[in-house]
Design a protein around this motif. Structure first.
Motif, mmCIF file in Angstrom:
data_model
loop_
_atom_site.group_PDB
_atom_site.id
_atom_site.type_symbol
_atom_site.label_atom_id
_atom_site.label_comp_id
_atom_site.label_asym_id
_atom_site.label_seq_id
_atom_site.Cartn_x
_atom_site.Cartn_y
_atom_site.Cartn_z
ATOM 1 N N GLU A 50 0.905 -1.058 0.041
ATOM 2 C CA GLU A 50 -0.019 -0.073 0.110
ATOM 3 C C GLU A 50 0.711 1.337 0.065
ATOM 4 N N ALA A 51 2.112 1.067 0.771
ATOM 5 C CA ALA A 51 2.795 2.541 0.553
ATOM 6 C C ALA A 51 3.390 2.597 -0.691
ATOM 7 N N TYR A 52 3.572 1.646 -1.532
ATOM 8 C CA TYR A 52 4.007 1.779 -2.816
ATOM 9 C C TYR A 52 2.874 2.094 -3.812
ATOM 10 N N LEU A 53 1.697 1.416 -3.771
ATOM 11 C CA LEU A 53 0.474 2.203 -4.383
ATOM 12 C C LEU A 53 0.186 3.371 -4.434
ATOM 13 N N ALA A 54 0.595 3.959 -3.058
ATOM 14 C CA ALA A 54 0.041 5.388 -2.803
ATOM 15 C C ALA A 54 0.979 6.456 -3.660
ATOM 16 N N LEU A 55 2.055 5.842 -4.014
ATOM 17 C CA LEU A 55 2.619 6.740 -5.136
ATOM 18 C C LEU A 55 2.267 6.713 -6.408
ATOM 19 N N LEU A 56 1.537 5.988 -6.837
ATOM 20 C CA LEU A 56 0.743 5.887 -8.306
ATOM 21 C C LEU A 56 -0.675 6.538 -8.268
ATOM 22 N N THR A 57 -0.694 6.976 -9.511
ATOM 23 C CA THR A 57 -2.218 7.328 -10.026
ATOM 24 C C THR A 57 -3.071 6.105 -10.016
ATOM 25 N N ASP A 58 -4.224 6.546 -9.763
ATOM 26 C CA ASP A 58 -5.604 5.481 -10.041
ATOM 27 C C ASP A 58 -5.299 4.577 -11.172
ATOM 28 N N ASP A 59 -5.142 5.530 -12.321
ATOM 29 C CA ASP A 59 -5.356 4.775 -13.735
ATOM 30 C C ASP A 59 -3.550 4.628 -14.099
ATOM 31 N N ILE A 60 -2.686 3.947 -13.534
ATOM 32 C CA ILE A 60 -1.635 3.736 -13.843
ATOM 33 C C ILE A 60 -1.423 2.895 -14.760
ATOM 34 N N GLY A 61 -0.476 3.091 -15.732
ATOM 35 C CA GLY A 61 -0.003 2.139 -16.712
ATOM 36 C C GLY A 61 0.984 1.688 -16.382
ATOM 37 N N ASN A 62 1.299 0.316 -17.068
ATOM 38 C CA ASN A 62 2.613 -0.457 -16.436
ATOM 39 C C ASN A 62 2.926 -1.415 -17.505
ATOM 40 N N GLN A 63 4.033 -1.288 -17.993
ATOM 41 C CA GLN A 63 4.618 -1.940 -19.203
ATOM 42 C C GLN A 63 5.816 -2.505 -18.658
ATOM 43 N N HIS A 64 5.936 -4.086 -19.178
ATOM 44 C CA HIS A 64 7.003 -4.661 -18.537
ATOM 45 C C HIS A 64 7.509 -5.739 -19.626
#
Length: 154
Positions: A50-64
């Motif tokens: 949750e500490a990590y997710l708090a740094l992200l926007t709700d509509d985060i994009g993630n590409q790996h």
């Protein structure tokens, strides 16, 4: 007239006091790396996630690449990341990470390059895992939060 001038100055002063300071991306990059790495530790749990997710926007994009080639941002991006990352929480029995480089791009993003070593048990296959990887994450920032993560292997 003096009253209007005084009132105008008071309003400008009040609004400028509430103006946000520009985000220090160098410091934010360090915080991001530290918080992200904490989610990979053997004892990582909901608190670290949750500490990590708090740094992200709700509509985060993630590409790996090559695992997640789609870089779409969706309204439930953070919810999807929470689900995916929760599956792997605590899978490592050993995790070491070293930040190698930080690159800041004006006020819109940064990149971090780091090296990981991990051992553990895969939560689905229950098979032992062990890997070393050098990663580069290119991070795009919007309104003080991470809006896009692009991960690359060296």
């Amino acid at each position: 007239m003096k009253l209007l001038l005084t009132l105008g100055l008071a309003l400008v002063t009040a609004f400028s006091a509430y103006a946000e300071k520009p985000l220090d991306l160098k410091a934010f990059a360090q915080q991001y790396y530290k918080t992200m790495s904490a989610t990979q530790a053997p004892n990582a749990g909901t608190k670290e996630l949750e500490a990590y997710l708090a740094l992200l926007t709700d509509d985060i994009g993630n590409q790996h690449i090559p695992y997640q080639p789609d870089d779409s941002r969706t309204p439930d991006g953070k919810k999807q990341m929470r689900k995916g990352m929760s599956f792997y929480l605590g899978a490592h029995t050993l995790f070491e990470s070293t930040l190698l480089n930080t690159f800041v791009f004006n006020d819109t993003g940064f990149a971090i390059r780091y090296k990981n070593f991990a051992k553990g048990i895969h939560p689905q296959s229950k098979q032992p895992i062990e890997y070393t990887s050098t990663m580069m994450e290119v991070i795009e920032i919007e309104n003080g939060k991470v809006a896009m993560i692009r991960k690359y292997h060296e």
